[in-house]
Design a protein around this motif. Sequence first.
Motif, PDB file in Angstrom:
ATOM      1  N   LEU A 271      50.955  36.089  30.389  1.00 28.56           N
ATOM      2  CA  LEU A 271      50.646  35.193  31.515  1.00 28.56           C
ATOM      3  C   LEU A 271      51.549  35.521  32.693  1.00 28.56           C
ATOM      4  O   LEU A 271      51.093  35.619  33.843  1.00 28.56           O
ATOM      5  CB  LEU A 271      50.823  33.725  31.107  1.00 28.56           C
ATOM      6  N   ALA A 272      52.833  35.717  32.403  1.00 29.98           N
ATOM      7  CA  ALA A 272      53.775  36.040  33.489  1.00 29.98           C
ATOM      8  C   ALA A 272      53.391  37.385  34.110  1.00 29.98           C
ATOM      9  O   ALA A 272      53.445  37.556  35.335  1.00 29.98           O
ATOM     10  CB  ALA A 272      55.199  36.091  32.941  1.00 29.98           C
ATOM     11  N   GLN A 273      52.984  38.322  33.268  1.00 31.74           N
ATOM     12  CA  GLN A 273      52.621  39.652  33.782  1.00 31.74           C
ATOM     13  C   GLN A 273      51.382  39.575  34.684  1.00 31.74           C
ATOM     14  O   GLN A 273      51.339  40.169  35.761  1.00 31.74           O
ATOM     15  CB  GLN A 273      52.347  40.580  32.598  1.00 31.74           C
ATOM     16  N   MET A 274      50.371  38.793  34.239  1.00 28.85           N
ATOM     17  CA  MET A 274      49.163  38.732  35.081  1.00 28.85           C
ATOM     18  C   MET A 274      49.441  37.984  36.384  1.00 28.85           C
ATOM     19  O   MET A 274      48.861  38.302  37.425  1.00 28.85           O
ATOM     20  CB  MET A 274      47.951  38.199  34.315  1.00 28.85           C
ATOM     21  N   ILE A 275      50.347  37.019  36.350  1.00 25.97           N
ATOM     22  CA  ILE A 275      50.699  36.328  37.602  1.00 25.97           C
ATOM     23  C   ILE A 275      51.375  37.331  38.540  1.00 25.97           C
ATOM     24  O   ILE A 275      51.058  37.416  39.729  1.00 25.97           O
ATOM     25  CB  ILE A 275      51.619  35.118  37.340  1.00 25.97           C
ATOM     26  N   ALA A 276      52.290  38.114  37.985  1.00 19.66           N
ATOM     27  CA  ALA A 276      53.017  39.088  38.814  1.00 19.66           C
ATOM     28  C   ALA A 276      52.071  40.143  39.388  1.00 19.66           C
ATOM     29  O   ALA A 276      52.200  40.542  40.547  1.00 19.66           O
ATOM     30  CB  ALA A 276      54.114  39.754  37.979  1.00 19.66           C
ATOM     31  N   GLU A 277      51.096  40.579  38.605  1.00 25.82           N
ATOM     32  CA  GLU A 277      50.243  41.685  39.060  1.00 25.82           C
ATOM     33  C   GLU A 277      49.040  41.238  39.883  1.00 25.82           C
ATOM     34  O   GLU A 277      48.702  41.851  40.888  1.00 25.82           O
ATOM     35  CB  GLU A 277      49.768  42.504  37.859  1.00 25.82           C
ATOM     36  N   VAL A 278      48.358  40.169  39.451  1.00 29.32           N
ATOM     37  CA  VAL A 278      47.116  39.770  40.153  1.00 29.32           C
ATOM     38  C   VAL A 278      47.422  38.738  41.243  1.00 29.32           C
ATOM     39  O   VAL A 278      46.655  38.547  42.157  1.00 29.32           O
ATOM     40  CB  VAL A 278      46.063  39.247  39.142  1.00 29.32           C
ATOM     41  N   ARG A 279      48.536  38.091  41.175  1.00 28.94           N
ATOM     42  CA  ARG A 279      49.061  37.187  42.191  1.00 28.94           C
ATOM     43  C   ARG A 279      48.171  35.975  42.513  1.00 28.94           C
ATOM     44  O   ARG A 279      47.797  35.740  43.668  1.00 28.94           O
ATOM     45  CB  ARG A 279      49.427  37.962  43.460  1.00 28.94           C
ATOM     46  N   PRO A 280      47.825  35.182  41.485  1.00 32.14           N
ATOM     47  CA  PRO A 280      47.104  33.929  41.759  1.00 32.14           C
ATOM     48  C   PRO A 280      48.018  32.935  42.460  1.00 32.14           C
ATOM     49  O   PRO A 280      49.237  32.998  42.300  1.00 32.14           O
ATOM     50  CB  PRO A 280      46.734  33.431  40.359  1.00 32.14           C
ATOM     51  N   ASN A 281      47.402  32.001  43.228  1.00 31.55           N
ATOM     52  CA  ASN A 281      48.225  30.991  43.908  1.00 31.55           C
ATOM     53  C   ASN A 281      48.005  29.602  43.314  1.00 31.55           C
ATOM     54  O   ASN A 281      48.644  28.638  43.727  1.00 31.55           O
ATOM     55  CB  ASN A 281      47.888  30.946  45.406  1.00 31.55           C
TER      56      ASN A 281
ATOM     57  N   GLY B 299      39.147  30.776  49.165  1.00 33.82           N
ATOM     58  CA  GLY B 299      40.203  31.773  49.320  1.00 33.82           C
ATOM     59  C   GLY B 299      41.285  31.671  48.252  1.00 33.82           C
ATOM     60  O   GLY B 299      42.085  32.591  48.113  1.00 33.82           O
ATOM     61  N   ASP B 300      41.331  30.565  47.506  1.00 33.62           N
ATOM     62  CA  ASP B 300      42.315  30.479  46.410  1.00 33.62           C
ATOM     63  C   ASP B 300      41.976  31.514  45.341  1.00 33.62           C
ATOM     64  O   ASP B 300      40.805  31.887  45.171  1.00 33.62           O
ATOM     65  CB  ASP B 300      42.255  29.090  45.737  1.00 33.62           C
ATOM     66  N   LEU B 301      43.016  31.935  44.628  1.00 34.10           N
ATOM     67  CA  LEU B 301      42.792  32.728  43.416  1.00 34.10           C
ATOM     68  C   LEU B 301      43.368  31.878  42.286  1.00 34.10           C
ATOM     69  O   LEU B 301      44.587  31.686  42.188  1.00 34.10           O
ATOM     70  CB  LEU B 301      43.490  34.089  43.513  1.00 34.10           C
ATOM     71  N   ALA B 302      42.464  31.322  41.477  1.00 35.66           N
ATOM     72  CA  ALA B 302      42.869  30.312  40.493  1.00 35.66           C
ATOM     73  C   ALA B 302      42.946  30.911  39.097  1.00 35.66           C
ATOM     74  O   ALA B 302      41.966  31.478  38.606  1.00 35.66           O
ATOM     75  CB  ALA B 302      41.875  29.155  40.511  1.00 35.66           C
ATOM     76  N   LEU B 303      44.112  30.779  38.499  1.00 34.41           N
ATOM     77  CA  LEU B 303      44.306  31.222  37.114  1.00 34.41           C
ATOM     78  C   LEU B 303      43.837  30.078  36.200  1.00 34.41           C
ATOM     79  O   LEU B 303      44.489  29.040  36.114  1.00 34.41           O
ATOM     80  CB  LEU B 303      45.786  31.544  36.891  1.00 34.41           C
ATOM     81  N   ALA B 304      42.683  30.302  35.561  1.00 32.65           N
ATOM     82  CA  ALA B 304      42.081  29.238  34.739  1.00 32.65           C
ATOM     83  C   ALA B 304      42.553  29.399  33.296  1.00 32.65           C
ATOM     84  O   ALA B 304      41.909  30.068  32.492  1.00 32.65           O
ATOM     85  CB  ALA B 304      40.568  29.301  34.831  1.00 32.65           C
TER      86      ALA B 304
END
Length: 540
Positions: A260-270, A220-225
């Motif tokens: 990177l900040a934009q993709m975190i804000a939009e795709v919302r990885p944890n 269930g995690d969404l991991a930003l690799a």
Amino acid sequence: MLSTMQEAPLSIAQLLRYGSTVHSEAQVVTWTDDGSRSASYAEVGRRCARLAHALRGLGVTGDQRVGTFMWNNQEHLEAYLGIPAMGAVLHTLNIRLFPDQLVHVVNHAADHVILVDATLIPLLAPRLAEFTTVRHIVVSGAQTPEIDLPDGMTVHSWEQLIADEPDDFDWPELDERTAAAMCYTSGTTGDPKGVAYSHRSIWLHSMSVCMTDGMGLKQGDLALAIVPQFHAMSWGMPYAAFMIGASLLMPDRFLQPAPLAQMIAEVRPNFAAAVPAIWQGLLHHLEDHDDDVSSMKLVVVGGSAVPPSLMHAFEEQYGIKVLHAWGMTETSPLGSVANPPAAAEGEDAWRYRYTQGRFPAAVEARLVDDDGAIVPKDGESVGELEVRGPWIAGAYYGVDAADKFDDGWLRTGDVGKITADGYLTLTDRSKDIIKSGGEWISSVDLENLVMGHPDVLEAAVIGVPDEKWDERPLVAVVLREGSDTTPRTLQDFMAGSIAKWQLPENWARITEVPKTSVGKFDKKRLRADFQAGDLEVERI
Ligand code: AMP
């Protein structure tokens, strides 16, 4: 007495089958210059089968090597799974290697095919004529650019190549000890050396990535690799994600703080993993931009020592927990992870978290002094770290490097101490440690300290010759734009946290710390700059 248990081989094919069926709905999301694109793990499974058929069609048989020259993206994930599952060997090529080293590793591994992102063709194309074993280039991306091909080499479009292939593949049963993937070290000294991971070692390593006290990756995690797939296997995240049903967010070539900040804000990885330099950059970006990073809960940071100031800033300002970990290409790469003991609280817990962490049961560690004697794990005695275990390299591919091993243990070249309860603190790489008047000064300690000053963006410390003390530290410091902080102020800032004799008196203001091909401080270059007289040194 032998056990009565089955001997089922651990294989990447099994991981692929499992992830693409049981976790068929998990997603790999790839960032593009126009938002993101996604595929389910079920779709990834089908595309892996089609890729495997296509590679067979290009003559890939047995354990032939297939190179990848790619960013972190969906297609690279497919290569990670499909190539080893068909019995071939995935060879991740580091796109930041110096060109001569790239030629060396392609030829040394005898790659038959190279899969390449269209955006990286300009980096690869100039050296194609020097690749002696490569017969096919397969290009991923919307358009296949014109390439000047040497005789005997053919170029293909990935999508066209797999378009008419079947969605399933009869994955072969393999000996779990055979090579699944290989990665060459970044080679700061001499030619890069190849580490060949087995199906078994990748499996066991993935389990450790998913352990609560490992990296703690879970279903269930969404991991930003962010850690590249072309270096140290992206810390095992692609395989671990398929094992546990975690989704992946792949940043492709968009590794600057703003996207990177934009993709975190939009795709919302944890969840995320990257080297400290990336997090430093993001932290400074967030100071002036209010991107929403509230989805992020845990970031694993390693590859270089993490300054405590960075850990505190993320946790206290953004509620993001920074988990410090140590590893190397030769250790698959996860070695130790700094989860504190359950009983530790407050400052005590922080002290554990600053360390490079504790090894899992599978990885044994010991410290050895200059005379080859084992030093005690008392939290004070210092020695070179040696490790052994089922996902630690026992040799390099096709080269004799006996000096890198000690009676079956891998000599890491890292120097540090280990406490009785198993926590590793690295003081240096053996070649970076500074010996002043016979006493050791840790360059890492000094860097961590000075980087805690609010005006310091980056700082790297090297040892420079000194008539009186043999060697003294020199701090090459990058200050925030417009800052007029002086070396004296920085020295005062450090006083009180270290012994007086360790306070550095040599300072040089630089615009950027030079980095290696994998984004670590390149102290070799800094030393060369110093020797060439290119650093303006102020002695205080
Ligand atoms: P590489 O094989 O390129 O990943 O480099 C491995 C080396 O990176 C190790 O031998 C260490 O010198 C360094 N390294 C990795 N993680 C850490 C860490 N958490 N703290 C300090 N150095 C680290």
